[in-house]
Design an enzyme around this catalytic site. Structure first.
Site, PDB file in Angstrom:
ATOM      1  N   ALA A  71      10.902  53.790   9.225  1.00 36.99           N
ATOM      2  CA  ALA A  71       9.775  54.645  10.753  1.00 36.99           C
ATOM      3  C   ALA A  71       9.430  54.400  11.277  1.00 36.99           C
ATOM      4  O   ALA A  71       8.583  53.482  11.685  1.00 36.99           O
ATOM      5  CB  ALA A  71       9.164  55.746   9.463  1.00 36.99           C
ATOM      6  N   ASP A  72       9.247  55.377  12.155  1.00 36.79           N
ATOM      7  CA  ASP A  72       7.581  54.738  13.029  1.00 36.79           C
ATOM      8  C   ASP A  72       6.836  56.091  13.147  1.00 36.79           C
ATOM      9  O   ASP A  72       7.076  57.444  13.373  1.00 36.79           O
ATOM     10  CB  ASP A  72       8.548  54.779  14.362  1.00 36.79           C
ATOM     11  CG  ASP A  72       7.482  53.967  15.977  1.00 36.79           C
ATOM     12  OD1 ASP A  72       6.839  52.717  15.687  1.00 36.79           O
ATOM     13  OD2 ASP A  72       6.450  54.974  16.432  1.00 36.79           O
ATOM     14  N   THR A  73       5.218  55.296  13.783  1.00 34.59           N
ATOM     15  CA  THR A  73       3.703  57.028  13.884  1.00 34.59           C
ATOM     16  C   THR A  73       3.406  57.076  15.015  1.00 34.59           C
ATOM     17  O   THR A  73       2.937  55.495  15.495  1.00 34.59           O
ATOM     18  CB  THR A  73       3.289  56.502  13.195  1.00 34.59           C
ATOM     19  OG1 THR A  73       4.566  56.735  11.541  1.00 34.59           O
ATOM     20  CG2 THR A  73       2.129  57.400  12.395  1.00 34.59           C
ATOM     21  N   GLY A 108       8.272  59.504  12.782  1.00 42.86           N
ATOM     22  CA  GLY A 108       9.328  59.755  12.997  1.00 42.86           C
ATOM     23  C   GLY A 108      10.727  58.913  11.816  1.00 42.86           C
ATOM     24  O   GLY A 108       9.828  57.931  11.750  1.00 42.86           O
TER      25      GLY A 108
END
Length: 199
Positions: A71-73, A108
């Site tokens: 994940a990436d924020t 994501g």
């Protein structure tokens, strides 16, 4: 281990993501991606979040029977991405910019199971109440904002800054649960309240 119980791997060092998977009652291993997060100039925030999640996923090793979640924020005002503040002064300025207005949080997600992958992005709109510099300095003085995109944590002391949100709360924390369930379903995996099973 049987096909009914995929081994879950979280490709992230984020304590918030670990917390959310723990709330779901899931057992998992943490495998931190050896990847430096870099946003491309002019890249739309949602696309950046999804691409970075996919790059994190591809950077970690994957063994048969493992289900890997990356994940990436990113936090954005309009099309401008706000990363983690460089220092306390930058954190204060970032909070002042967010005060009294709307910003967006995009996370994501990218999942892999054996030779299959799925990815997507979730967005949440967040409104801060109006903020004065002394209050921002007080919050930054706690140290909480310094390792967080947008210089705040909604799940911590930063909850006091948030007037309202539209969208999923857990997305703002860094792991959108509803998107996770959707991507799991596409991989033939169902969340069974405390465990994951193949369907």
């Amino acid at each position: 281990m049987s096909r009914q119980e995929p081994r879950l791997v979280l490709a992230s060092g984020s304590p918030r993501r670990r917390q959310i998977l723990g709330l779901l009652g899931l057992d998992f291993e943490v495998r931190i991606p050896p990847l430096k997060e870099t946003v491309r100039e002019g890249e739309p925030p949602a696309e950046a979040a999804k691409r970075l999640a996919e790059e994190k996923l591809s950077s970690v090793s994957l063994a048969p029977g493992e289900l890997v979640v990356a994940a990436d924020t990113v936090v954005a005002v309009g099309d401008q991405i706000l990363g983690k503040p460089a220092d306390t002064d930058a954190a204060v300025e970032m909070l002042l910019r967010l005060g009294g207005r709307e910003h967006a949080v995009y996370t994501g997600l990218a999942l892999a199971l054996d030779d299959r992958t799925e990815s997507g992005v979730a967005g949440t709109s967040v409104w801060f109440r109006s903020l004065a510099r002394p209050e921002c300095e007080e919050y930054v003085g706690t140290g909480e904002p310094l390792d967080k995109a947008g210089a705040y944590g909604i799940q911590g002391l930063g909850a006091a800054l948030v007037e309202r949100i539209e969208g999923e709360y857990f997305n703002v924390m860094g792991l959108p649960v509803q998107l996770l369930l959707t991507l799991l379903s596409r991989l033939g995996i169902r969340y069974a309240y405390g465990c994951l099973v193949a369907v």
